[in-house]
Design a protein around this motif. Structure first.
Motif, PDB file in Angstrom:
ATOM      1  N   GLY A   8      54.605  31.982  10.691  1.00 51.80           N
ATOM      2  CA  GLY A   8      55.569  31.343  11.580  1.00 51.80           C
ATOM      3  C   GLY A   8      55.649  29.842  11.441  1.00 51.80           C
ATOM      4  N   CYS A   9      55.022  29.286  10.400  1.00 53.34           N
ATOM      5  CA  CYS A   9      55.143  27.837  10.150  1.00 53.34           C
ATOM      6  C   CYS A   9      54.949  27.568   8.664  1.00 53.34           C
ATOM      7  CB  CYS A   9      54.142  27.047  10.989  1.00 53.34           C
ATOM      8  SG  CYS A   9      52.414  27.343  10.594  1.00 53.34           S
ATOM      9  N   GLN A  10      55.280  26.350   8.259  1.00 49.31           N
ATOM     10  CA  GLN A  10      55.238  25.982   6.847  1.00 49.31           C
ATOM     11  C   GLN A  10      53.815  25.687   6.368  1.00 49.31           C
ATOM     12  OE1 GLN A  10      57.820  26.127   4.730  1.00 49.31           O
ATOM     13  NE2 GLN A  10      59.118  26.853   6.410  1.00 49.31           N
ATOM     14  N   VAL A  11      53.625  25.834   5.073  1.00 53.08           N
ATOM     15  CA  VAL A  11      52.373  25.448   4.412  1.00 53.08           C
ATOM     16  C   VAL A  11      52.629  24.157   3.640  1.00 53.08           C
ATOM     17  CG1 VAL A  11      50.705  26.059   2.618  1.00 53.08           C
ATOM     18  CG2 VAL A  11      51.533  27.810   4.209  1.00 53.08           C
ATOM     19  N   ILE A  12      51.837  23.127   3.917  1.00 54.73           N
ATOM     20  CA  ILE A  12      51.964  21.845   3.227  1.00 54.73           C
ATOM     21  C   ILE A  12      50.603  21.461   2.648  1.00 54.73           C
ATOM     22  CG2 ILE A  12      52.458  19.377   3.490  1.00 54.73           C
ATOM     23  CD1 ILE A  12      54.335  20.090   5.782  1.00 54.73           C
ATOM     24  N   ILE A  13      50.556  21.214   1.347  1.00 62.57           N
ATOM     25  CA  ILE A  13      49.324  20.736   0.730  1.00 62.57           C
ATOM     26  C   ILE A  13      49.273  19.227   0.949  1.00 62.57           C
ATOM     27  CG2 ILE A  13      47.916  20.652  -1.343  1.00 62.57           C
ATOM     28  CD1 ILE A  13      48.505  23.474  -0.114  1.00 62.57           C
ATOM     29  N   ALA A  14      48.278  18.794   1.704  1.00 58.14           N
ATOM     30  CA  ALA A  14      48.319  17.457   2.305  1.00 58.14           C
ATOM     31  C   ALA A  14      48.246  16.321   1.303  1.00 58.14           C
ATOM     32  CB  ALA A  14      47.180  17.320   3.324  1.00 58.14           C
ATOM     33  N   ASP A  15      47.588  16.523   0.167  1.00 55.03           N
ATOM     34  CA  ASP A  15      47.415  15.405  -0.771  1.00 55.03           C
ATOM     35  C   ASP A  15      48.273  15.540  -2.021  1.00 55.03           C
ATOM     36  OD1 ASP A  15      45.899  17.550  -1.642  1.00 55.03           O
ATOM     37  OD2 ASP A  15      44.253  16.332  -2.398  1.00 55.03           O
ATOM     38  N   GLY A  16      49.358  16.310  -1.924  1.00 54.73           N
ATOM     39  CA  GLY A  16      50.356  16.314  -2.973  1.00 54.73           C
ATOM     40  C   GLY A  16      50.016  17.166  -4.183  1.00 54.73           C
ATOM     41  N   VAL A  17      50.874  17.065  -5.194  1.00 55.49           N
ATOM     42  CA  VAL A  17      50.796  17.940  -6.365  1.00 55.49           C
ATOM     43  C   VAL A  17      49.455  17.836  -7.076  1.00 55.49           C
ATOM     44  CG1 VAL A  17      51.783  18.421  -8.632  1.00 55.49           C
ATOM     45  CG2 VAL A  17      53.298  17.955  -6.711  1.00 55.49           C
ATOM     46  N   ARG A  18      48.976  16.621  -7.300  1.00 51.46           N
ATOM     47  CA  ARG A  18      47.746  16.433  -8.071  1.00 51.46           C
ATOM     48  C   ARG A  18      46.568  15.931  -7.234  1.00 51.46           C
ATOM     49  NH1 ARG A  18      48.572  16.792 -13.544  1.00 51.46           N
ATOM     50  NH2 ARG A  18      50.734  16.619 -14.295  1.00 51.46           N
ATOM     51  N   GLY A  19      46.697  15.924  -5.935  1.00 50.81           N
ATOM     52  CA  GLY A  19      45.593  15.459  -5.106  1.00 50.81           C
ATOM     53  C   GLY A  19      45.497  13.960  -4.988  1.00 50.81           C
ATOM     54  N   THR A  20      46.577  13.264  -5.288  1.00 52.20           N
ATOM     55  CA  THR A  20      46.551  11.799  -5.264  1.00 52.20           C
ATOM     56  C   THR A  20      47.421  11.185  -4.173  1.00 52.20           C
ATOM     57  OG1 THR A  20      48.336  11.738  -6.913  1.00 52.20           O
ATOM     58  CG2 THR A  20      46.084  11.689  -7.741  1.00 52.20           C
ATOM     59  N   ASP A  21      48.091  12.019  -3.397  1.00 51.57           N
ATOM     60  CA  ASP A  21      48.923  11.503  -2.295  1.00 51.57           C
ATOM     61  C   ASP A  21      48.007  11.316  -1.086  1.00 51.57           C
ATOM     62  OD1 ASP A  21      50.958  10.722  -0.681  1.00 51.57           O
ATOM     63  OD2 ASP A  21      51.899  12.698  -0.500  1.00 51.57           O
TER      64      ASP A  21
END
Length: 366
Positions: free
Chosen positions: A108-121
Motif C-alpha cells: 500500500g505504499c512505494q518502495v524507495i531506495i534511500a541512497d540512490g542507484v549506486r549508494g552515493t545519494d
C-alpha cells in the motif's frame, strides 16, 4: 523509565496478526504523532535474496495503512549494501524487495531506495560524536519528516543482535556511511577479480586509483574511504576493509542512529519472530535459536532493544539450533551464539548519546 508495549503472537477468529499489530501501535501512542501531509520513512530490511526470515510484507501494509488513515505519506525504504549481494544497487535492491513481496500493491505504499542507484545519494549530518563527526545518511531518509523503524529482531555475527539501532544506524548509512561503520581502513582491489576497465578510476574524486597492467590499485594516502569505487566496479573487485573492532562498530551504529532520529518524530516497532542467529543480509537463514516471542513497540529505541533482548534471553533454546550447539557458557543467548560480540556496547553508547534509557516498563497489550 521508558514505556515498551508488548503483545504475543496469539490470535483469535476475529483478530489476525496485522490487526493485532495495529492495535499494539495505537495503544503505544503512534497516533499522537502529527502525520498530516508528512513524509514518513518506514525503515525496514527487505531481506536478501534466498533469506526467508525477513518480516512478512503484511506487517508493513498494516503500518502504512495506519499512517495513511491519519493523513501521512508513508514509504518503505532501505539503503544499498556495502557487500556484494542482491541489494548492492537500487535496481537489484528493488527487484529483491518485489520478489520478497514488498511491492506497492502488497504494502500500500512505494518502495524507495534511500541512497540512490549506486549508494552515493547521501546527506551529510554533522553530529560531532566520539567516533563519527559527520554521518552519511541515505538522502530519502534524511529528507523524511518522520522516521519509523519496523525491525526484525534477530542475532548478528558482528553486533550481537540486530534490532532498532542496527536497522536505523547501519541500515540508513549510505555506501560511504557503511564504509565508515565497518572499517577503520580503506577499500582495496582484489587483483584476481579486477579486469582493468577503469570504471572505479573515473568515479574517484580524489585521484586515488591508478591502472597498471590492466589492474587497478588504490593509494590510501589519497583515498578518503567514500566507497564509491565499490559501487562502481562491474565485477565486484573492490572490497571494503571490514576491519573495525566489534565494540567500535556498535558505537558507530549508535551514533548513526542518533544522526537519523535527532530533531524529528520517531517511533520503533520490533517483531521478535524467526530469531535467526545471523542477519537478514545473508542469502540464507538458519534455524531460529529460540521460539517466537511477540511484537514490541516504543518511542525509545534503546528501551525497545533492551526489552527484546531480555525477552529472548528468557526463552528456552530451540533443539538443533546454532545456540544449542554453542552451549551456554555466557548465560546470554546472543553472546553464546557469537562469543566475539558484545551487544550491550551499542546500548551503553546510545544511552551516553541521549538516545534513550535501558530502564523500561513493559506494558502487555492482550
Amino acid at each position: 523509565m521508558s514505556k515498551v508495549y508488548f503483545t504475543d503472537m496469539r490470535t483469535s477468529f476475529t483478530e489476525n496478526l496485522p490487526k493485532k499489530l495495529t492495535r499494539l501501535i495505537d495503544r503505544a501512542g503512534l497516533g499522537t504523532i502529527d502525520f498530516d501531509h508528512k513524509f514518513v520513512a518506514i525503515k525496514i530490511h527487505f531481506g536478501e535474496m534466498g533469506n526467508l526470515a525477513y518480516l512478512r510484507p503484511q506487517y508493513a501494509r498494516a503500518l502504512a495503512a495506519y499512517i495513511k488513515e491519519r493523513g501521512g505519506l508513508p514509504f518503505l525504504t532501505d539503503c544499498n549494501t556495502l557487500y556484494v549481494g542482491s541489494r548492492k544497487n537500487a535496481l537489484e535492491h528493488i527487484e529483491t524487495a518485489y520478489i520478497n513481496g514488498y511491492t506497492p500493491y502488497a504494502t500500500g505504499c512505494q518502495v524507495i531506495i534511500a541512497d540512490g542507484v549506486r549508494g552515493t545519494d547521501e546527506a551529510y549530518i554533522p553530529i560531532g560524536c566520539e567516533e563519527v563527526k559527520t554521518a552519511k545518511i541515505g538522502r530519502a531518509i534524511a529528507d523524511a519528516d518522520i522516521i519509523i523503524s519496523l525491525n526484525h529482531f534477530k542475532g548478528h555475527e558482528d553486533a550481537g543482535f540486530g534490532g532498532a539501532l542496527k536497522n536505523l544506524g547501519m541500515g540508513s548509512g549510505s555506501r560511504a556511511g557503511k564504509m565508515e561503520m565497518h572499517s577503520s581502513g580503506k577499500p582495496h582491489v582484489n587483483q584476481q577479480l579486477c579486469v582493468g576497465c577503469g570504471s572505479c578510476q573515473k568515479d574517484c574524486a580524489h585521484s586515488a586509483i591508478t591502472i597498471t597492467d590492466r589492474k587497478a590499485s588504490i593509494d590510501h594516502s589519497k583515498c578518503v574511504g567514500c566507497g564509491r569505487c565499490i559501487g562502481r566496479c562491474p565485477v565486484d573487485a573492490v572490497e571494503a576493509a571490514s576491519d573495525e573492532a566489534n565494540d567500535i562498530l556498535n558505537c558507530k551504529i549508535a551514533e548513526y542512529t542518533w544522526a537519523v532520529v535527532k530533531d524529528r518524530p520517531c517511533f520503533h516497532i520490533s517483531l521478535v519472530v524467526d530469531v535467526s542467529p545471523n542477519c537478514d543480509c545473508h542469502s540464507e537463514n538458519d534455524l531460529p535459536i529460540v521460539p517466537d516471542v511477540g511484537m514490541f513497540a516504543s518511542f525509545d529505541p534503546i528501551a525497545l532493544d533492551q526489552a527484546c533482548a531480555d525477552a529472548v534471553n528468557a526463552q528456552p533454546t530451540l533443539p538443533g539450533s546454532l545456540l544449542e550447539e554453542q552451549g551456554h557458557a555466557h548465560h546470554d543467548h546472543f553472546t553464546d551464539t557469537h562469543p566475539d560480540t558484545n551487544w550491550e556496547s551499542c546500548l551503553e553508547h546510545g544511552v551516553k548519546l541521549g538516545l534513550g534509557t535501558r530502564e523500561y516498563e513493559l506494558i502487555t497489550v492482550k
